[in-house]
Design an enzyme around this catalytic site. Structure first.
Site, short mmCIF file in Angstrom:
data_model
loop_
_atom_site.label_atom_id
_atom_site.label_comp_id
_atom_site.label_asym_id
_atom_site.label_seq_id
_atom_site.Cartn_x
_atom_site.Cartn_y
_atom_site.Cartn_z
N TYR A 12 -28.29 93.01 1.47
CA TYR A 12 -29.36 93.99 1.22
C TYR A 12 -29.29 95.18 2.18
CZ TYR A 12 -34.26 95.65 1.12
OH TYR A 12 -35.40 96.41 1.07
N ASN A 33 -18.62 87.06 3.32
CA ASN A 33 -18.16 85.82 2.68
C ASN A 33 -18.94 85.52 1.39
OD1 ASN A 33 -20.63 84.89 3.56
ND2 ASN A 33 -19.83 83.16 4.76
N ASP A 59 -15.11 85.06 6.40
CA ASP A 59 -16.22 84.58 7.21
C ASP A 59 -16.11 85.22 8.60
OD1 ASP A 59 -17.78 82.65 8.98
OD2 ASP A 59 -18.11 81.79 6.98
N SER A 125 -34.15 91.54 15.20
CA SER A 125 -35.35 91.42 14.39
C SER A 125 -36.60 91.45 15.25
CB SER A 125 -35.29 90.08 13.64
OG SER A 125 -36.55 89.76 13.11
N TYR A 149 -34.07 80.62 13.82
CA TYR A 149 -33.59 81.94 13.40
C TYR A 149 -33.84 82.96 14.51
CZ TYR A 149 -33.69 86.51 11.13
OH TYR A 149 -33.49 87.84 10.82
N LYS A 153 -31.26 85.21 17.24
CA LYS A 153 -31.29 86.66 17.54
C LYS A 153 -31.37 86.88 19.05
CE LYS A 153 -31.18 88.25 13.29
NZ LYS A 153 -29.86 88.66 12.77
N ARG A 292 -49.53 80.39 6.04
CA ARG A 292 -48.16 79.84 6.12
C ARG A 292 -47.88 79.51 7.58
NH1 ARG A 292 -43.36 83.69 3.97
NH2 ARG A 292 -44.04 84.91 5.76
#
Ligand code: NAD
Ligand code: UFG
Length: 332
Positions: A12, A33, A59, A125, A149, A153, A292
C-alpha cells in the site's frame, strides 16, 4: 536522479511512494515477496507511472539476493517498507513478526553494508509511542510499544541508532507514520487488504460498497468529544511525499533522524463515517461494540519538527482521503 530500492514496494504505502519518487524523476526498483500484495499491483503501479517498474521477487531475509540487487541496480538509497503489520496477529505470532521484521531489517542492513549503500529510510509507526502521555505527540515523547509489532519497530529503530553511532556516515531516517488512508487519485492503486480489514478506513469502504453489512465502532465511551477513538489520518500521497522530503534531507545530513508523519489533526470514528458517507453518497451503517483490546482514546502528531526540518507538510483534506479511497474501492 537517484536509483531507489523499495522493499515492500508492491504494498500500500510502497506503491504510492513509488509514484511520488517517479514523479520527482527518480528510478524505482521494487523488491517484494508478495506475501501481502500481488504482482498485478506493480502492473497497475506501472500504469500510473507510465513506464515499466523493475521488480525483483524476493524476501528481505535473502541477504545475498538483496546485495546482488543493490549492486546490479546501482541503488543509491533504500526505503524499507517490507514487513508484517497486523497488531493483533503479532500478539498471536510473535516469532513470525520478529523473524520477518527484525531479522528482515538486519538482513537489509547487512546487504547494504556489503554493497556500500548507506542511505536508508525506514517505515516506523506512531505505535512506538504507546498510550500518549500528552498530545499532540512530538518526536521526544517517550516510547513504549504495547505489542510485538510495536516492539519490532522499536528494536529496529534502536538497531539504526547503534549503526549510526558505529559509523556516522550512514544516512538514516525513521519515519513514524500516523494513520495512512486514501489512495492515488487515478483509483488504480490503494489499500486492498486480504480478508476482513483490521483498520477502520478499508472496513468503512467495504461497508459503503456493500461487501460488508456494517461497521463495528469499537467503543463510544472514550474521553473524546463524541466518545469514539480519535486518530491522525493522513492521505497516503502526503505520506508518500514525506519520504521524498526525507531522502532529500538525508543527502545533506548524515546520522539518524526521526520524524513524525501525520497531519497534526485528529478525527473521531464517527467523523470518519460521516465524511465517508458524504464522499461516497452511500450509507455506512454501524453499531457500537465493546472497546478493542489495546486501543487508546486519542493519538495525533505534532508535525512542527517535520515541517521545519523537512520542509514538508500534509496538504490533502479529509474529503480527498475519502473520495480517493472510494474511487479505488469501486475499481477493485
Ligand atoms: P503492506 O502489507 O501493504 O506492504 C508491505 C509489503 O511488504 C507487502 O507488499 C508485502 O508483500 C511485503 N513484504 C512483507 N514481508 C516481506 C519480506 N520478508 N520480504 C519482502 N517483502 C515483504 O503494508 P503497508 O501498509 O504498505 O505498510 C508498509 C510499512 O509501513 C510496514 O513496515 C508497516 O509496518 C508500516 N506502517 C504501516 C501503517 C499503516 O497503517 N498502513 C502504519 C504505520 C507503519
Ligand atoms: N475502529 C473501529 N472499528 C473498526 C476498526 C477500527 O471502530 O472496525 C476504530 C479503532 O477503535 C480506532 C480507530 O478506528 O479508534 C482507528 O483504528 P485503526 O485500526 O484503523 O488504526 P489504529 O490507530 O488502531 O492503528 C493503525 C495501524 C497500526 C499503526 C497505527 C499508527 O493499524 O499498525 O495506526 O498510529 F501503528
Amino acid at each position: 536522479m537517484s536509483n531507489v530500492l523499495l522493499t515492500g514496494g508492491a504494498g500500500y504505502i510502497g506503491s504510492h511512494t513509488a509514484v511520488a519518487l517517479a514523479a520527482a524523476g527518480h528510478r524505482v526498483v521494487v523488491y517484494d515477496n508478495f506475501s501481502n500484495s500481488e504482482p498485478a499491483a506493480v502492473q497497475r503501479l506501472a500504469q500510473v507511472v507510465g513506464a515499466p517498474v523493475v521488480t525483483i521477487e524476493g524476501d528481505v531475509r535473502d541477504t545475498a539476493l538483496l546485495q546482488r540487487t543493490l549492486l546490479e541496480q546501482k541503488i543509491d538509497a533504500v526505503i524499507h517498507f517490507a514487513g508484517l503489520k497486523a497488531v493483533g496477529e503479532s500478539v498471536l505470532k510473535p516469532i513470525d513478526y520478529y523473524a520477518n521484521n527484525v531479522q528482515g531489517a538486519i538482513s537489509l542492513l547487512q546487504a547494504m553494508q556489503g554493497a556500500g549503500c548507506k542511505t536508508l529510510v525506514f517505515s516506523s509507526s506512531a505505535t512506538v509511542y504507546g498510550d500518549p502521555h500528552y498530545l499532540p505527540i512530538d518526536e521526544a515523547h517517550p516510547t513504549r510499544a504495547t505489542s510485538p509489532y510495536g516492539r519490532c519497530k522499536l528494536h529496529i529503530e534502536e538497531i539504526l541508532a547503534d549503526v549510526s553511532v558505529a559509523d556516522p556516515s550512514w544516512r538514516l531516517a525513521a519515519l513514524r507514520y500516523f494513520n495512512p488512508v486514501g489512495a492515488h487519485p487515478s483509483g488504480l492503486i490503494g489499500e486492498n487488504p486480504n480478508g476482513i480489514p483490521n483498520n477502520l478506513m478499508p472496513f468503512v469502504a467495504q461497508v459503503a460498497v456493500g461487501k460488508l453489512p456494517q461497521l463495528n465502532v469499537f467503543g463510544n465511551d472514550y474521553d473524546t468529544p463524541d466518545g469514539t477513538g480519535v486518530r491522525d489520518y493522513i492521505h497516503v500521497m502526503d505520506l508518500a511525499e514525506g519520504h521524498l522530503a526525507a531522502l532529500k534531507f538525508l543527502m545533506q545530513h548524515p546520522g539518524l533522524h526521526t520524524f513524525n508523519l501525520g497531519t497534526g489533526r485528529g478525527y473521531s470514528v464517527l467523523e470518519m463515517i460521516k465524511a465517508f458517507e458524504a464522499a461516497s453518497g452511500k450509507p455506512v451503517p454501524y453499531t457500537v461494540a465493546p472497546r478493542r483490546a489495546g486501543d487508546i482514546a486519542s493519538c495525533y502528531a505534532s508535525v512542527e519538527f517535520s515541517a521545519q526540518t523537512l520542509n514538508w507538510r500534509a496538504t490533502r483534506s479529509l474529503k480527498d482521503m475519502c473520495e480517493s479511497s472510494w474511487k479505488f474501492q469501486q475499481n477493485i
